[in-house]
Design a protein around this motif. Structure first.
Motif, PDB file in Angstrom:
ATOM      1  N   ALA A   6       0.808  -1.217   0.000  1.00 38.62           N
ATOM      2  CA  ALA A   6       0.000   0.000   0.000  1.00 38.62           C
ATOM      3  C   ALA A   6       0.836   1.260   0.000  1.00 38.62           C
ATOM      4  N   PRO A  13       2.241   4.591  -0.490  1.00 38.70           N
ATOM      5  CA  PRO A  13       1.773   5.690  -1.349  1.00 38.70           C
ATOM      6  C   PRO A  13       2.906   6.281  -2.167  1.00 38.70           C
ATOM      7  N   GLY A  24       3.122   9.485  -2.900  1.00 34.25           N
ATOM      8  CA  GLY A  24       3.360  10.870  -2.531  1.00 34.25           C
ATOM      9  C   GLY A  24       4.537  11.040  -1.586  1.00 34.25           C
ATOM     10  N   ALA A  63       0.272   3.643   5.631  1.00 38.80           N
ATOM     11  CA  ALA A  63       0.357   3.257   4.222  1.00 38.80           C
ATOM     12  C   ALA A  63      -1.023   2.877   3.690  1.00 38.80           C
ATOM     13  N   GLU A  64      -1.772   2.138   4.491  1.00 37.50           N
ATOM     14  CA  GLU A  64      -3.120   1.736   4.102  1.00 37.50           C
ATOM     15  C   GLU A  64      -4.013   2.953   3.891  1.00 37.50           C
ATOM     16  N   GLY A  79      -2.912   5.817   2.826  1.00 43.36           N
ATOM     17  CA  GLY A  79      -2.352   6.643   1.775  1.00 43.36           C
ATOM     18  C   GLY A  79      -1.431   7.741   2.253  1.00 43.36           C
ATOM     19  N   GLY A  95       2.322   8.907   3.327  1.00 45.70           N
ATOM     20  CA  GLY A  95       3.723   8.526   3.234  1.00 45.70           C
ATOM     21  C   GLY A  95       4.462   8.757   4.539  1.00 45.70           C
TER      22      GLY A  95
END
Length: 316
Positions: free
Chosen positions: A186, A188, A190, A216-217, A219, A221
């Motif tokens: 997951a 991200p 970004g 991470a899940e 989204g 960073g």
């Protein structure tokens, strides 16, 4: 007694929880203020505070709120939290003298199955159980409902018997591997806006790894600095990368030195949000401007709120 009684806001600051959490504990479990002065709001006495400290400590260690409240209510003569002594809390879910099972309190059948697999040292079954839960329920629910109860139970059994070191090591490795799979899958694209670090000499990393996977899940960073991060290196990493937030994990009082937090507050590129996470930190010893999340869910929510606000600001 009136001089010693505290308002809800003062108690929330002492414990490092939200006032709404206190209200929930009062309404659901009867752990509310007991002193009443006519014409004034009810106030928390030192005994009330001691019971709430038991509640906070047990829930932070993985005990369900209902079970923790039962133990807290059974300690009417608990020593006040500011008296320097800790009230004795019986081992939740454990049998006297130890035993061959891992106590998981009121956790569900998945946790009991995971505990049995851990006792068998069945790494395949452990990994499959954790992977299924992560896929079905996500990181936060899996950590709170499955992993924490079992890890806490292993620690309780070890404290009672001195055994299960091999179980703890195997379980920790399996948990770490499962969380790393989620974090990698997951991850991200970004910027890494959050720095995650253990306090200096702190070696307990699993809760921080759970936070990394949950971020991470969601989204968000992050950069993971890991265990036993010396203070100069932590300040250098923060100053070099300029993160929006920094999370410092401490599992025990021995590693929870507020000087680490003060150094971050004075860093040239000070994070907008500094979280002192873990049961090692004392809420009333934290410097102004540092937030102590009560659990994994709150830590993720705070990070998301900060990232959302930064995203909105960059749009203008």
């Amino acid at each position: 007694m009136a001089d010693e009684a505290l308002s809800a806001g003062a108690v929330a600051r002492r414990l490092g929880v939200a006032v709404t959490t206190l209200r929930t504990w009062h309404q659901r479990y009867g752990l509310g203020p007991s002193e009443h002065v006519p014409g004034h709001h009810r106030r928390y006495t030192p005994a009330d505070l001691a019971r709430l400290e038991i509640m906070r400590r047990l829930t932070a260690q993985g005990v369900t709120p209902a079970e923790a409240a039962r133990w807290a209510r059974r300690a009417p003569d608990a020593v006040p939290a500011d008296a320097g002594a800790q009230p004795r809390v019986p081992t939740v879910g454990a049998r006297d003298g130890g035993g061959s099972t891992i106590p998981v309190g009121r956790a569900g059948p998945a946790a009991r199955g995971l505990a049995r697999a851990a006792m068998r040292l069945d790494s395949v079954a452990i990994g499959e159980t954790i992977a299924r839960a992560l896929h079905a329920d996500g990181v936060i629910a899996t950590w709170d409902g499955l992993l924490r109860p079992v890890l806490f139970g292993i620690g309780e059994r070890h404290a009672a018997t001195g055994a299960l070191i091999e179980v703890e090591h195997l379980m920790s490795r399996c948990v770490s591997e499962a969380l790393a799979v989620v974090a990698r899958a997951a991850a991200p694209a970004g910027p890494a806006r959050i720095v995650l670090s253990c306090a200096d000499e702190e070696q307990h990393t699993l809760p921080l790894e759970a936070l990394a996977a949950a971020l991470a899940e969601a989204g968000v960073g992050y950069r993971m600095l890991g265990a036993r991060m010396p203070l100069p290196a932590l300040v250098e990493a923060v100053s070099r990368t300029g993160p929006a937030a920094a999370v410092i994990w401490s599992h025990t009082r021995a590693t929870a030195d507020p000087a680490q937090l003060n150094a971050l507050l004075a860093a040239p590129r000070r994070p907008l949000l500094i979280l002192a996470a873990g049961p090692g930190w004392l809420a009333d010893s934290l410097p102004a401007g540092v937030v102590r999340p009560v659990d994994l869910s709150e830590a993720v929510s705070l990070a998301l709120a900060l990232c959302d606000s930064l995203g909105q600001a960059s749009a203008y």
